[in-house]
Scaffold this motif. Structure first.
Motif, PDB file in Angstrom:
ATOM      1  N   GLN A  49       0.824  -1.248  -0.056  1.00  0.00           N
ATOM      2  CA  GLN A  49       0.112  -0.056  -0.091  1.00  0.00           C
ATOM      3  C   GLN A  49       0.995   1.133  -0.064  1.00  0.00           C
ATOM      4  O   GLN A  49       1.794   1.378   0.621  1.00  0.00           O
ATOM      5  N   LEU A  50       0.369   2.315  -0.518  1.00  0.00           N
ATOM      6  CA  LEU A  50       0.836   3.619  -0.370  1.00  0.00           C
ATOM      7  C   LEU A  50      -0.188   4.668   0.146  1.00  0.00           C
ATOM      8  O   LEU A  50      -1.326   4.511  -0.338  1.00  0.00           O
ATOM      9  N   PHE A  51       0.056   5.305   1.217  1.00  0.00           N
ATOM     10  CA  PHE A  51      -0.711   6.244   1.765  1.00  0.00           C
ATOM     11  C   PHE A  51      -0.051   7.631   1.233  1.00  0.00           C
ATOM     12  O   PHE A  51       1.077   7.699   1.680  1.00  0.00           O
ATOM     13  N   PHE A  52      -1.144   8.394   0.915  1.00  0.00           N
ATOM     14  CA  PHE A  52      -0.536   9.824   0.526  1.00  0.00           C
ATOM     15  C   PHE A  52      -1.533  10.821   0.753  1.00  0.00           C
ATOM     16  O   PHE A  52      -2.750  10.849   0.326  1.00  0.00           O
ATOM     17  N   VAL A  53      -1.259  11.749   1.518  1.00  0.00           N
ATOM     18  CA  VAL A  53      -2.102  12.602   2.236  1.00  0.00           C
ATOM     19  C   VAL A  53      -2.387  13.839   1.388  1.00  0.00           C
ATOM     20  O   VAL A  53      -1.380  14.444   0.689  1.00  0.00           O
ATOM     21  N   LEU A  54      -3.602  14.315   1.135  1.00  0.00           N
ATOM     22  CA  LEU A  54      -3.950  15.307   0.294  1.00  0.00           C
ATOM     23  C   LEU A  54      -4.047  16.875   0.839  1.00  0.00           C
ATOM     24  O   LEU A  54      -3.637  17.704   0.540  1.00  0.00           O
ATOM     25  N   THR A  55      -4.809  16.481   2.171  1.00  0.00           N
ATOM     26  CA  THR A  55      -5.080  17.624   3.039  1.00  0.00           C
ATOM     27  C   THR A  55      -5.069  17.189   4.383  1.00  0.00           C
ATOM     28  O   THR A  55      -5.349  16.244   4.825  1.00  0.00           O
ATOM     29  N   GLY A  56      -4.399  18.284   5.213  1.00  0.00           N
ATOM     30  CA  GLY A  56      -4.390  17.845   6.813  1.00  0.00           C
ATOM     31  C   GLY A  56      -3.116  17.382   7.012  1.00  0.00           C
ATOM     32  O   GLY A  56      -2.191  17.171   6.227  1.00  0.00           O
ATOM     33  N   THR A  57      -3.008  16.689   8.156  1.00  0.00           N
ATOM     34  CA  THR A  57      -2.045  16.041   8.702  1.00  0.00           C
ATOM     35  C   THR A  57      -2.264  14.671   9.544  1.00  0.00           C
ATOM     36  O   THR A  57      -3.470  14.676  10.339  1.00  0.00           O
ATOM     37  N   ALA A  58      -1.720  13.585   9.183  1.00  0.00           N
ATOM     38  CA  ALA A  58      -2.044  12.274   9.577  1.00  0.00           C
ATOM     39  C   ALA A  58      -0.608  11.887  10.183  1.00  0.00           C
ATOM     40  O   ALA A  58       0.484  12.283  10.036  1.00  0.00           O
ATOM     41  N   GLU A  59      -0.756  10.821  11.171  1.00  0.00           N
ATOM     42  CA  GLU A  59       0.163  10.029  11.639  1.00  0.00           C
ATOM     43  C   GLU A  59      -0.040   8.539  10.851  1.00  0.00           C
ATOM     44  O   GLU A  59      -0.951   7.936  11.086  1.00  0.00           O
ATOM     45  N   LEU A  60       0.950   7.858  10.378  1.00  0.00           N
ATOM     46  CA  LEU A  60       1.032   6.475  10.199  1.00  0.00           C
ATOM     47  C   LEU A  60       2.123   5.810  10.602  1.00  0.00           C
ATOM     48  O   LEU A  60       3.399   6.059  10.749  1.00  0.00           O
ATOM     49  N   GLU A  61       1.672   4.778  11.667  1.00  0.00           N
ATOM     50  CA  GLU A  61       2.506   4.297  12.272  1.00  0.00           C
ATOM     51  C   GLU A  61       2.847   2.944  11.542  1.00  0.00           C
ATOM     52  O   GLU A  61       2.161   2.235  10.972  1.00  0.00           O
ATOM     53  N   ASP A  97       5.285  -0.421  11.385  1.00  0.00           N
ATOM     54  CA  ASP A  97       5.916  -1.463  12.043  1.00  0.00           C
ATOM     55  C   ASP A  97       6.811  -1.028  13.174  1.00  0.00           C
ATOM     56  O   ASP A  97       8.126  -0.916  13.504  1.00  0.00           O
ATOM     57  N   GLY A  98       6.086   0.005  14.068  1.00  0.00           N
ATOM     58  CA  GLY A  98       6.677   0.506  15.307  1.00  0.00           C
ATOM     59  C   GLY A  98       7.347   2.169  15.095  1.00  0.00           C
ATOM     60  O   GLY A  98       7.910   2.607  15.872  1.00  0.00           O
ATOM     61  N   GLU A  99       7.344   2.558  13.814  1.00  0.00           N
ATOM     62  CA  GLU A  99       7.837   3.738  13.644  1.00  0.00           C
ATOM     63  C   GLU A  99       6.836   4.632  13.165  1.00  0.00           C
ATOM     64  O   GLU A  99       5.955   4.256  12.510  1.00  0.00           O
ATOM     65  N   LEU A 100       6.793   6.016  13.654  1.00  0.00           N
ATOM     66  CA  LEU A 100       5.800   6.694  13.433  1.00  0.00           C
ATOM     67  C   LEU A 100       6.195   7.918  12.581  1.00  0.00           C
ATOM     68  O   LEU A 100       7.113   8.361  12.748  1.00  0.00           O
ATOM     69  N   HIS A 101       5.243   8.166  11.462  1.00  0.00           N
ATOM     70  CA  HIS A 101       5.715   9.131  10.445  1.00  0.00           C
ATOM     71  C   HIS A 101       4.695  10.309  10.570  1.00  0.00           C
ATOM     72  O   HIS A 101       3.422   9.720  10.333  1.00  0.00           O
ATOM     73  N   THR A 102       4.777  11.210  10.397  1.00  0.00           N
ATOM     74  CA  THR A 102       3.867  12.328  10.536  1.00  0.00           C
ATOM     75  C   THR A 102       3.832  12.637   8.919  1.00  0.00           C
ATOM     76  O   THR A 102       4.929  13.036   8.231  1.00  0.00           O
ATOM     77  N   VAL A 104      -4.637  12.566  14.547  1.00  0.00           N
ATOM     78  CA  VAL A 104      -4.583  13.117  15.906  1.00  0.00           C
ATOM     79  C   VAL A 104      -4.438  14.758  15.984  1.00  0.00           C
ATOM     80  O   VAL A 104      -4.602  15.322  17.032  1.00  0.00           O
ATOM     81  N   SER A 105      -4.922  15.388  14.732  1.00  0.00           N
ATOM     82  CA  SER A 105      -5.140  16.778  14.581  1.00  0.00           C
ATOM     83  C   SER A 105      -6.560  17.124  14.909  1.00  0.00           C
ATOM     84  O   SER A 105      -7.352  16.386  15.289  1.00  0.00           O
ATOM     85  N   SER A 106      -6.550  18.449  14.758  1.00  0.00           N
ATOM     86  CA  SER A 106      -8.126  19.141  15.094  1.00  0.00           C
ATOM     87  C   SER A 106      -8.895  19.418  13.786  1.00  0.00           C
ATOM     88  O   SER A 106      -9.969  19.674  14.099  1.00  0.00           O
ATOM     89  N   GLY A 107      -8.298  19.034  12.890  1.00  0.00           N
ATOM     90  CA  GLY A 107      -8.919  19.113  11.362  1.00  0.00           C
ATOM     91  C   GLY A 107      -8.974  17.714  10.755  1.00  0.00           C
ATOM     92  O   GLY A 107      -8.334  16.833  11.066  1.00  0.00           O
ATOM     93  N   ASP A 108      -9.829  17.805   9.829  1.00  0.00           N
ATOM     94  CA  ASP A 108     -10.177  16.607   8.987  1.00  0.00           C
ATOM     95  C   ASP A 108      -8.755  16.428   8.220  1.00  0.00           C
ATOM     96  O   ASP A 108      -7.752  17.154   7.784  1.00  0.00           O
ATOM     97  N   VAL A 109      -8.547  15.037   7.916  1.00  0.00           N
ATOM     98  CA  VAL A 109      -7.437  14.612   7.080  1.00  0.00           C
ATOM     99  C   VAL A 109      -8.072  13.796   5.679  1.00  0.00           C
ATOM    100  O   VAL A 109      -8.898  12.903   5.887  1.00  0.00           O
ATOM    101  N   GLU A 110      -7.572  14.230   4.512  1.00  0.00           N
ATOM    102  CA  GLU A 110      -7.964  13.540   3.397  1.00  0.00           C
ATOM    103  C   GLU A 110      -6.658  12.812   2.630  1.00  0.00           C
ATOM    104  O   GLU A 110      -5.504  13.381   2.741  1.00  0.00           O
ATOM    105  N   PHE A 111      -6.816  11.768   2.469  1.00  0.00           N
ATOM    106  CA  PHE A 111      -5.802  10.864   1.818  1.00  0.00           C
ATOM    107  C   PHE A 111      -5.945   9.912   0.457  1.00  0.00           C
ATOM    108  O   PHE A 111      -7.267   9.395   0.650  1.00  0.00           O
ATOM    109  N   LEU A 112      -4.985   9.332  -0.082  1.00  0.00           N
ATOM    110  CA  LEU A 112      -5.417   8.296  -1.039  1.00  0.00           C
ATOM    111  C   LEU A 112      -4.512   6.964  -0.291  1.00  0.00           C
ATOM    112  O   LEU A 112      -3.661   7.174   0.148  1.00  0.00           O
TER     113      LEU A 112
END
Length: 121
Positions: free
Chosen positions: A51-63, A65-70, A90-98
């Motif tokens: 998989q590829l997670f790709f953020v369009l708007t907002g900020t996401a955290e993707l853990e 295998d034990g490593e956290l990526h903002t 974990v933000s105060s706004g929506d996040v949109e991503f593919l």
């Protein structure tokens, strides 16, 4: 055919998150997802799908295998098969991503145990 959130098949997951199937084929899935503030998916892995997670708007955290990526807008992270991961807002706004998956993830998801404190990148 032209595809967008306006005409793509829509579903709700996690009680309040949205997904729109932009491509839904056995060999490829592309989903536009929206997560409201303070939501998270269940930590899991896929036996076959990459998989590829790709953020369009907002900020996401993707853990992964034990490593956290903002991840901010126009940033992404690849997750190989068999690797536990969890997307969070974990933000105060929506996040949109593919989420791009090869092959599609239907029937390929295995829940993973919760993780303690992940390492930050």
């Amino acid at each position: 055919m032209k595809i967008s959130k306006a005409n793509a098949p829509h579903y709700i997951w996690g009680g309040q998150c949205d997904g729109w199937h932009l491509v839904q084929q056995p060999e490829l899935s592309v989903i536009h997802e929206r997560m409201p503030p303070q939501t998270a998916e269940v930590r899991h892995y896929h036996e076959q799908a990459r998989q590829l997670f790709f953020v369009l708007t907002g900020t996401a955290e993707l853990e992964v295998d034990g490593e956290l990526h903002t991840l901010g807008p126009q940033e992404g992270c690849e997750v190989p098969p068999g690797v536990p991961h969890q997307m969070k807002n974990v933000s105060s706004g929506d996040v949109e991503f593919l989420v791009v998956s090869h092959p599609q993830t239907r029937g390929d998801r295995v829940e993973a145990p919760p993780l303690g404190e992940p390492k930050r990148d």
